[in-house]
Design a protein around this motif. Structure first.
Motif, PDB file in Angstrom:
ATOM      1  N   ALA A 332      -7.187  10.630  -3.037  1.00 44.72           N
ATOM      2  CA  ALA A 332      -5.840  10.961  -2.549  1.00 44.72           C
ATOM      3  C   ALA A 332      -4.944   9.720  -2.653  1.00 44.72           C
ATOM      4  N   ASP A 333      -5.512   8.597  -2.300  1.00 44.45           N
ATOM      5  CA  ASP A 333      -4.798   7.321  -2.372  1.00 44.45           C
ATOM      6  C   ASP A 333      -4.276   7.078  -3.784  1.00 44.45           C
ATOM      7  N   SER A 334      -5.132   7.285  -4.798  1.00 39.97           N
ATOM      8  CA  SER A 334      -4.725   6.930  -6.161  1.00 39.97           C
ATOM      9  C   SER A 334      -3.654   7.886  -6.682  1.00 39.97           C
ATOM     10  N   VAL A 335      -3.710   9.167  -6.257  1.00 48.02           N
ATOM     11  CA  VAL A 335      -2.655  10.110  -6.678  1.00 48.02           C
ATOM     12  C   VAL A 335      -1.302   9.652  -6.114  1.00 48.02           C
ATOM     13  N   SER A 340       4.080   6.958  -6.643  1.00 50.97           N
ATOM     14  CA  SER A 340       5.016   5.941  -6.171  1.00 50.97           C
ATOM     15  C   SER A 340       5.344   4.941  -7.275  1.00 50.97           C
ATOM     16  N   GLN A 341       4.353   4.650  -8.141  1.00 50.05           N
ATOM     17  CA  GLN A 341       4.606   3.739  -9.263  1.00 50.05           C
ATOM     18  C   GLN A 341       5.602   4.327 -10.262  1.00 50.05           C
ATOM     19  N   ARG A 342       5.700   5.664 -10.268  1.00 44.74           N
ATOM     20  CA  ARG A 342       6.670   6.281 -11.174  1.00 44.74           C
ATOM     21  C   ARG A 342       8.043   6.396 -10.512  1.00 44.74           C
ATOM     22  N   GLY A 343       8.183   5.743  -9.368  1.00 42.61           N
ATOM     23  CA  GLY A 343       9.488   5.676  -8.707  1.00 42.61           C
ATOM     24  C   GLY A 343       9.851   6.916  -7.921  1.00 42.61           C
ATOM     25  N   GLY A 382      -9.831  15.402   8.307  1.00 49.69           N
ATOM     26  CA  GLY A 382      -9.441  14.418   7.298  1.00 49.69           C
ATOM     27  C   GLY A 382      -9.311  15.055   5.925  1.00 49.69           C
ATOM     28  N   LEU A 383     -10.256  15.941   5.588  1.00 48.45           N
ATOM     29  CA  LEU A 383     -10.225  16.583   4.265  1.00 48.45           C
ATOM     30  C   LEU A 383      -8.975  17.448   4.119  1.00 48.45           C
ATOM     31  N   GLU A 384      -8.626  18.119   5.213  1.00 51.32           N
ATOM     32  CA  GLU A 384      -7.427  18.970   5.207  1.00 51.32           C
ATOM     33  C   GLU A 384      -6.195  18.114   4.906  1.00 51.32           C
ATOM     34  N   ALA A 385      -6.083  16.979   5.611  1.00 45.64           N
ATOM     35  CA  ALA A 385      -4.942  16.075   5.419  1.00 45.64           C
ATOM     36  C   ALA A 385      -4.966  15.490   4.000  1.00 45.64           C
ATOM     37  N   ALA A 386      -6.166  15.208   3.482  1.00 47.83           N
ATOM     38  CA  ALA A 386      -6.274  14.642   2.133  1.00 47.83           C
ATOM     39  C   ALA A 386      -5.780  15.656   1.094  1.00 47.83           C
ATOM     40  N   LYS A 387      -6.136  16.923   1.333  1.00 44.27           N
ATOM     41  CA  LYS A 387      -5.712  17.973   0.401  1.00 44.27           C
ATOM     42  C   LYS A 387      -4.188  18.033   0.338  1.00 44.27           C
ATOM     43  N   GLU A 388      -3.580  17.957   1.515  1.00 39.98           N
ATOM     44  CA  GLU A 388      -2.124  18.018   1.612  1.00 39.98           C
ATOM     45  C   GLU A 388      -1.492  16.787   0.931  1.00 39.98           C
ATOM     46  N   ALA A 389      -2.099  15.618   1.146  1.00 41.33           N
ATOM     47  CA  ALA A 389      -1.576  14.388   0.527  1.00 41.33           C
ATOM     48  C   ALA A 389      -1.640  14.497  -0.992  1.00 41.33           C
ATOM     49  N   VAL A 390      -2.763  15.036  -1.512  1.00 39.53           N
ATOM     50  CA  VAL A 390      -2.916  15.199  -2.958  1.00 39.53           C
ATOM     51  C   VAL A 390      -1.872  16.197  -3.477  1.00 39.53           C
ATOM     52  N   ARG A 391      -1.678  17.293  -2.723  1.00 42.73           N
ATOM     53  CA  ARG A 391      -0.701  18.306  -3.157  1.00 42.73           C
ATOM     54  C   ARG A 391       0.692  17.681  -3.266  1.00 42.73           C
ATOM     55  N   LEU A 392       1.077  16.918  -2.228  1.00 39.51           N
ATOM     56  CA  LEU A 392       2.409  16.297  -2.225  1.00 39.51           C
ATOM     57  C   LEU A 392       2.521  15.257  -3.344  1.00 39.51           C
ATOM     58  N   GLY A 393       1.443  14.508  -3.566  1.00 32.25           N
ATOM     59  CA  GLY A 393       1.444  13.483  -4.607  1.00 32.25           C
ATOM     60  C   GLY A 393       1.562  14.119  -5.988  1.00 32.25           C
ATOM     61  N   GLU A 394       0.777  15.168  -6.193  1.00 31.47           N
ATOM     62  CA  GLU A 394       0.810  15.823  -7.510  1.00 31.47           C
ATOM     63  C   GLU A 394       2.160  16.481  -7.760  1.00 31.47           C
ATOM     64  N   LYS A 395       2.733  17.021  -6.684  1.00 30.09           N
ATOM     65  CA  LYS A 395       4.047  17.650  -6.821  1.00 30.09           C
ATOM     66  C   LYS A 395       5.074  16.600  -7.273  1.00 30.09           C
ATOM     67  N   ALA A 396       4.989  15.426  -6.690  1.00 28.10           N
ATOM     68  CA  ALA A 396       5.922  14.344  -7.040  1.00 28.10           C
ATOM     69  C   ALA A 396       5.736  13.930  -8.499  1.00 28.10           C
ATOM     70  N   ALA A 398       4.519  15.870 -10.904  1.00 28.24           N
ATOM     71  CA  ALA A 398       5.015  16.971 -11.737  1.00 28.24           C
ATOM     72  C   ALA A 398       6.535  16.898 -11.844  1.00 28.24           C
ATOM     73  N   ASN A 399       7.179  16.589 -10.702  1.00 28.15           N
ATOM     74  CA  ASN A 399       8.638  16.445 -10.677  1.00 28.15           C
ATOM     75  C   ASN A 399       9.100  15.378 -11.652  1.00 28.15           C
ATOM     76  N   TYR A 400       8.335  14.302 -11.674  1.00 27.46           N
ATOM     77  CA  TYR A 400       8.663  13.178 -12.555  1.00 27.46           C
ATOM     78  C   TYR A 400       8.673  13.642 -14.017  1.00 27.46           C
ATOM     79  N   TYR A 401       7.625  14.354 -14.424  1.00 28.02           N
ATOM     80  CA  TYR A 401       7.548  14.796 -15.832  1.00 28.02           C
ATOM     81  C   TYR A 401       8.635  15.823 -16.144  1.00 28.02           C
ATOM     82  N   PHE A 402       8.892  16.688 -15.170  1.00 27.67           N
ATOM     83  CA  PHE A 402       9.940  17.697 -15.340  1.00 27.67           C
ATOM     84  C   PHE A 402      11.282  17.006 -15.600  1.00 27.67           C
ATOM     85  N   ARG A 403      11.568  15.989 -14.768  1.00 34.13           N
ATOM     86  CA  ARG A 403      12.834  15.271 -14.925  1.00 34.13           C
ATOM     87  C   ARG A 403      12.890  14.565 -16.271  1.00 34.13           C
ATOM     88  N   ARG A 404      11.763  14.011 -16.700  1.00 37.47           N
ATOM     89  CA  ARG A 404      11.745  13.276 -17.962  1.00 37.47           C
ATOM     90  C   ARG A 404      12.020  14.222 -19.129  1.00 37.47           C
TER      91      ARG A 404
END
Ligand code: HEC
Ligand code: HEC
Ligand code: HEC
Ligand code: HEC
Ligand code: HEC
Ligand code: HEC
Ligand code: HEC
Ligand code: HEC
Ligand code: HEC
Length: 434
Positions: A332-335, A340-343, A382-396, A398-404
């Motif tokens: 979850a951390d790496s996602v 965040s590295q993509r701004g 913890g797993l529940e929260a991790a799932k949510e963090a991954v979902r939010l991270g992946e959404k961000a 996906a947004n980045y690629y969409f914008r690009r």
């Protein structure tokens, strides 16, 4: 009128100001000299200031002593007559002079004042007056009463003639200085030779989690020797035995352990609680490897597939849960880091990550229930929260690629429009014949 004229010349005015400042300074200087004199009226100080070596040292060190600051001079402790000029008269046993106290007498020598609430109350009613009483209950105190001059008494811990309040960073009993102070005796094999005690406490302590936290990171919340062993008594007040002292600070670990099946099992085997798994001076930094059935596991000391197998199974299961959450925390951390590295804005995802880490901390504490189900409950949260963090991270992400993609597309259209415009301008130019 003349006076005003005189003063209106800048040089004269300056002279007057300087003179006034000088006068005030002299007056203040006189005052403090008088104050100093009051203390120095003591013939003990005056005469000893002229002497050498161990007869002079008390005077030089005394300037920073709390007793000196409070107006207590040499005779307060040693007795005698501090107004007599003559040595024999001043240090006359008939005038109460007691000379150098024997180590066996020092507890009552200091206790003369420190055990009296009427006396101490005049200076500082908030200061406890139980040091001597508690000291007598400690092993140091008991041995002192039996005639052992080598055990610690008041002056070995607090010093002599340079005694500072405990909170002063230069005091020998300031938390950051206590381990070194106890070590002057306890780490000296020569000094401790006549006792059946190891001399490795300081070395072990300094390497353990508490020593690293206090001595290297200056974290005064971590225990110094006296936080576990007591300042004056055998153990801190309210603690029946040193084995329970860990629970003073690690409240949850202690509660869980006491409610677990290991509490009764350890009592039956006469094993101490926390120290059996963690040690007490050289406490290593705990990791997940300590639980489970791997080579670093403490559970394996007592549980195997054939010996007390129920504990073996639980250890294995607890470890599996912890590993799952630790692994999921990393991914979850790496996602989130990638997003965040993509701004991208990842504030929400980071909040969820905090929940994941908190759940991991709580799951590790929950190990002390020695109940796989209770650990799993924390892990699941913890797993529940991790799932949510991954979902939010992946959404961000996906947004980045969409914008690009849209950026590329709109650049293409814009370029096309500009090209068309240039053609159009040229065509108009050509038609007007310019
Ligand atoms: C005029 C000088 C003089 C005055 C005043 C004086 N002393 Fe001393 N003191 C000495 C000398 C010299 C010695 C070392 C020789 C001795 O033990 O008599 C000494 C020794 C001592 C010792 C060590 C005694 C021992 O048994 O080793 C103490 C403690 C002491 N003084 C405290 C005091 C106190 C307290 C006062 C004031 C009440 C005081 N002195 C006043 C000169 C003085
Ligand atoms: C808070 C109490 C206290 C005060 C105040 C005090 N002393 Fe002492 N002094 C002691 C104690 C305790 C010892 C014995 C230490 C030991 O066991 O070595 C001692 C020892 C001494 C010794 C013997 C030193 C040695 O190394 O053998 C001298 C001399 C002395 N004091 C002089 C003085 C003088 C002079 C003053 C005032 C400037 C003074 N003391 C103030 C508690 C005090
Ligand atoms: C084994 C070492 C040791 C001995 C022996 C010892 N003390 Fe202390 N003392 C300490 C420590 C450590 C502290 C302070 C701890 C803190 O509050 O951080 C302390 C604190 C104090 C304080 C400050 C108030 C308080 O109670 O916290 C006084 C006063 C005091 N001691 C007097 C004495 C007297 C008098 C004796 C002898 C009867 C004595 N001490 C013996 C280690 C010792
Ligand atoms: C003549 C009485 C007297 C004697 C004897 C005496 N003290 Fe004190 N002590 C005091 C007073 C008064 C204070 C100041 C208390 C205050 O105002 O906070 C004090 C303060 C202290 C403090 C600082 C407490 C703090 O605020 O943390 C320590 C430590 C201490 N004394 C240790 C000793 C030791 C050790 C001895 C024996 C060697 C000793 N005292 C002998 C009267 C005495
Ligand atoms: C002046 C030297 C000295 C100082 C300073 C000193 N100690 Fe000791 N301590 C001893 C001696 C000697 C013994 C051994 C007593 C015995 O076994 O008869 C002892 C015994 C002990 C014991 C009991 C060990 C057992 O047998 O279970 C503890 C605990 C202890 N000290 C802790 C401390 C702590 C904590 C400090 C510092 C706050 C300290 N000591 C400072 C000399 C000292
Ligand atoms: C986290 C708490 C803690 C701290 C901090 C701590 N101790 Fe201990 N210490 C213990 C426990 C627990 C024991 C074992 C007592 C028992 O089983 O009766 C012990 C035992 C001892 C003993 C008896 C001999 C031995 O080694 O088992 C001495 C002496 C001692 N400690 C001195 C020190 C000194 C000096 C320091 C500081 C450098 C220190 N301790 C710091 C908890 C602590
Ligand atoms: C005075 C409070 C206090 C006492 C008493 C105390 N601890 Fe600690 N302990 C701390 C603090 C504060 C830390 C955190 C140090 C750090 O930042 O690494 C800590 C850290 C630890 C850790 C490492 C935790 C981690 O996640 O890194 C263990 C294990 C531990 N203590 C066990 C014990 C045991 C066992 C005892 C009793 C023998 C004990 N503690 C007594 C305050 C205390
Ligand atoms: C049967 C062995 C065992 C006993 C008994 C035990 N622990 Fe632990 N403790 C562990 C293990 C295993 C871990 C490592 C958990 C992890 O990091 O996965 C741990 C971790 C810790 C930690 C760091 C995690 C956290 O909760 O912050 C602290 C602090 C701690 N223990 C304190 C204590 C205290 C205090 C006691 C006594 C009440 C105690 N332990 C009793 C096995 C034990
Ligand atoms: C010092 C030995 C010792 C250590 C270390 C130890 N245990 Fe135990 N454990 C026991 C004893 C003794 C019992 C009593 C029941 C038994 O005989 O099975 C027990 C019981 C248990 C039980 C209850 C079993 C049942 O029958 O319900 C569990 C669960 C357990 N231990 C888990 C662990 C875990 C997990 C660890 C490592 C973090 C661990 N133990 C470390 C000695 C130990």
């Amino acid at each position: 009128m003349r006076c005003i004229k005189y003063l209106s010349k800048p040089l004269n005015l300056a002279l007057l100001v300087v003179a006034a400042v000088c006068l005030v300074t002299v007056a203040i200087g006189n005052l403090s000299a008088q104050e100093e004199l009051k203390k120095e009226e003591s013939t003990c100080i005056n005469c000893h200031a002229e002497l050498e070596d161990e007869l002079l040292e008390p005077v030089t060190r005394f300037r920073h002593d709390i007793h000196y600051e409070k107006g207590i001079a040499c005779d307060g402790c040693h007795g005698g007559d501090s107004s007599a000029e003559d040595a024999d008269e001043s240090m006359d046993p008939d005038k109460g002079f007691i000379g150098v106290p024997d180590p066996l007498e020092i507890p009552s020598f200091c206790g003369k004042c420190h055990s009296s609430s009427t006396y101490m109350g005049k200076f500082n009613p908030a200061l406890p007056v139980d040091q001597e009483k508690k000291y007598r209950t400690s092993l140091h105190g008991k041995r002192n009463a039996e005639g052992d001059r080598k055990v610690a008494q008041c002056a070995s811990c607090h010093g002599i003639h340079g005694i500072r309040p405990a909170g002063d960073p230069l005091s020998k009993v300031h938390p950051l200085n206590v381990p070194e102070m106890c070590a002057t005796c306890h780490s000296d094999p020569g000094y401790m030779k006549s006792y059946e005690l190891p001399t490795d406490q300081y070395r072990k302590y300094a390497e353990g989690v508490h020593g690293v936290a206090l001595l290297q990171n200056k974290e005064t919340g971590a225990p110094a020797c006296n936080d576990c062993h007591g300042n004056h008594g055998a153990v801190p007040p309210g603690v029946a035995s040193i084995a329970f002292v860990c629970g003073n600070c690690h409240v949850n670990n202690m509660r869980l352990f006491n409610e677990s099946p290991l509490k009764a099992a350890f009592s039956e085997l006469h094993l101490p609680g926390c120290e059996t798994c963690h040690n007490y001076h050289d406490i290593p930094k705990p990791t997940d490897a300590v639980v489970g059935v791997g080579p670093e596991s403490v559970c394996r000391d007592c549980h195997t597939e054939t010996k007390r197998p129920a504990g073996y199974r639980v250890a294995k299961e607890i470890r599996k849960h912890l590993d799952t959450l630790a692994e999921r925390t990393r991914s979850a951390d790496s996602v989130v880091v990638e997003a965040s590295q993509r701004g991208m804005d990842v504030l929400d995802a980071e909040y969820r990550l905090k929940d994941v880490r908190q759940a991991l901390i709580e799951a590790r504490t929950m190990v002390h229930s020695f109940d796989a189900g209770m650990v799993k409950d924390k892990v699941d949260a913890g797993l529940e929260a991790a799932k949510e963090a991954v979902r939010l991270g992946e959404k961000a992400i996906a947004n980045y690629y969409f914008r690009r993609k849209w950026l590329g597309f709109s650049t293409l259209i814009l370029s096309f429009l500009v090209l068309m415009l240039i053609f159009k301008i040229r065509e108009v130019d050509r038609r007007t014949g310019r």
